[in-house]
Design a protein around this motif. Structure first.
Motif, PDB file in Angstrom:
ATOM      1  N   UNK A   1       0.916  -1.305  -0.148  1.00  0.00           N
ATOM      2  CA  UNK A   1      -0.009   0.111   0.140  1.00  0.00           C
ATOM      3  C   UNK A   1       0.861   1.399   0.181  1.00  0.00           C
ATOM      4  N   UNK A   2       2.024   1.295  -0.749  1.00  0.00           N
ATOM      5  CA  UNK A   2       2.950   2.403  -0.869  1.00  0.00           C
ATOM      6  C   UNK A   2       3.494   2.733   0.294  1.00  0.00           C
ATOM      7  N   UNK A   3       3.544   1.777   1.564  1.00  0.00           N
ATOM      8  CA  UNK A   3       4.187   2.088   2.585  1.00  0.00           C
ATOM      9  C   UNK A   3       5.402   1.024   2.782  1.00  0.00           C
ATOM     10  N   UNK A   4       6.634   1.456   3.313  1.00  0.00           N
ATOM     11  CA  UNK A   4       7.508   0.372   3.967  1.00  0.00           C
ATOM     12  C   UNK A   4       7.219  -0.179   5.257  1.00  0.00           C
ATOM     13  N   UNK A   5       7.306  -1.482   5.299  1.00  0.00           N
ATOM     14  CA  UNK A   5       6.886  -2.034   6.650  1.00  0.00           C
ATOM     15  C   UNK A   5       8.072  -2.779   7.088  1.00  0.00           C
ATOM     16  N   UNK A   6       8.500  -2.871   8.423  1.00  0.00           N
ATOM     17  CA  UNK A   6       9.583  -3.684   8.690  1.00  0.00           C
ATOM     18  C   UNK A   6       9.041  -4.935   9.519  1.00  0.00           C
ATOM     19  N   UNK A   7       9.308  -6.113   9.150  1.00  0.00           N
ATOM     20  CA  UNK A   7       9.125  -7.293   9.916  1.00  0.00           C
ATOM     21  C   UNK A   7      10.093  -7.551  11.021  1.00  0.00           C
ATOM     22  N   UNK A   8       9.495  -7.775  12.118  1.00  0.00           N
ATOM     23  CA  UNK A   8      10.293  -7.966  13.309  1.00  0.00           C
ATOM     24  C   UNK A   8      11.128  -9.372  13.082  1.00  0.00           C
ATOM     25  N   UNK A   9      12.162  -9.315  13.800  1.00  0.00           N
ATOM     26  CA  UNK A   9      12.973 -10.518  13.676  1.00  0.00           C
ATOM     27  C   UNK A   9      12.088 -11.570  14.379  1.00  0.00           C
ATOM     28  N   UNK A  10      12.089 -12.956  13.741  1.00  0.00           N
ATOM     29  CA  UNK A  10      11.299 -13.945  14.534  1.00  0.00           C
ATOM     30  C   UNK A  10      11.991 -14.305  15.786  1.00  0.00           C
ATOM     31  N   UNK A  11      11.196 -14.919  16.711  1.00  0.00           N
ATOM     32  CA  UNK A  11      11.710 -15.583  17.848  1.00  0.00           C
ATOM     33  C   UNK A  11      11.678 -17.194  17.639  1.00  0.00           C
ATOM     34  N   UNK A  12      11.957 -17.740  18.769  1.00  0.00           N
ATOM     35  CA  UNK A  12      12.217 -19.252  18.644  1.00  0.00           C
ATOM     36  C   UNK A  12      10.941 -20.218  18.537  1.00  0.00           C
ATOM     37  N   UNK A  13       9.808 -19.524  19.011  1.00  0.00           N
ATOM     38  CA  UNK A  13       8.427 -19.933  18.867  1.00  0.00           C
ATOM     39  C   UNK A  13       7.860 -19.989  17.359  1.00  0.00           C
TER      40      UNK A  13
END
Length: 194
Positions: free
Chosen positions: A33-45
Motif C-alpha cells: 500500500x505504498x508504505x515500507x513495513x519492517x518485519x520483526x526478527x522472529x523468535x524461537x516459537x
C-alpha cells in the motif's frame, strides 16, 4: 516521522527495492500500500511453528516445497513487495527467480503473527488484501495473539482479500482446502504462545 511517511507514499517500487537490498540481514522490509513495513526478527516459537507446518506439508504433500524468505510481488499491478513467513509452491518453483518473484504458481502464503504493534494492520488486514488481489489461492494466518488459525480461500482479484474465511481455535483441526487439501491438528500450537 511525518517526512518519512510522506516520502514513502511517493516512493517507487524501484526505490524500495534499492533500499531493501541494502538493508542488513537482521531486517526484513516489505512494501505494501505504498508504505515500507519492517518485519520483526522472529523468535524461537515463531520459527518452530513454521518448521511444524513444513513437516505437515511435506508429510502429506511431498510434491510441494515450503519456502522461507521468498519475496513476492503483490498488490494491484504488482506494485507491492511482501515477504511472507512461508510460501507453499511446487518443488523448485522459485528456482531462477530473484528476491521478488511473481506470485503466479504460489499455492499458499503463511503468516505467523509477531508480538508487535504492526501485526494487526499488516498480517490481519493489508497482507490478506494484497495476497487475494494477487490471486494467491490460500493465505494461512497463525495468530499467536488470539490463539487462532485462519484459512483465507477463494481470492478476490478485483477488491482484494478473500471471499471465504474460516477461523479455528488452537487445538481444533483445521482443513486447508484445495489446491493443498490437508488437515492440520493445531493442538501443538498451544505450546508456542506467551
Amino acid at each position: 516521522m511525518t517526512v518519512m511517511a510522506e516520502r514513502t507514499s511517493q516512493m517507487s517500487v524501484k526505490e524500495f527495492e534499492t533500499i531493501a537490498s541494502a538493508a542488513p540481514e537482521t531486517v526484513t522490509l516489505e512494501f505494501i500500500n505504498g508504505r515500507i513495513g519492517v518485519k520483526r526478527v522472529t523468535d524461537g516459537d515463531h520459527s518452530t511453528i513454521v518448521s511444524w507446518l513444513a513437516r505437515r506439508c511435506m508429510q502429506t504433500r511431498p510434491d510441494l516445497d515450503l519456502y522461507q524468505g521468498q519475496g513476492l510481488r503483490v498488490d494491484a499491478y504488482r506494485e507491492g513487495r511482501a515477504k511472507p513467513d512461508a510460501v507453499l509452491a511446487p518443488q523448485a518453483h522459485f528456482a531462477g527467480h530473484g528476491e521478488w518473484a511473481d506470485p503466479e504458481g504460489t499455492l499458499m502464503v503463511v503468516e505467523v503473527t509477531s508480538y508487535d504493534s504492526d501485526t494487526d494492520r499488516q498480517d490481519r488486514h493489508e497482507k490478506p488484501a494484497a495476497y487475494g488481489q494477487s490471486g494467491i489461492p490460500l493465505n494461512l494466518l497463525i495468530d499467536r495473539d488470539s490463539c487462532t488459525v485462519t484459512v483465507h480461500s477463494t481470492p478476490d482479484r478485483k477488491v482484494g482479500g478473500y471471499r471465504d474465511i474460516h477461523t479455528a481455535k488452537f487445538g481444533e483441526k483445521v482443513f486447508v482446502p484445495g489446491p493443498i487439501g490437508i488437515e492440520l491438528d493445531t493442538e501443538i500450537l498451544k505450546n508456542y504462545v506467551r
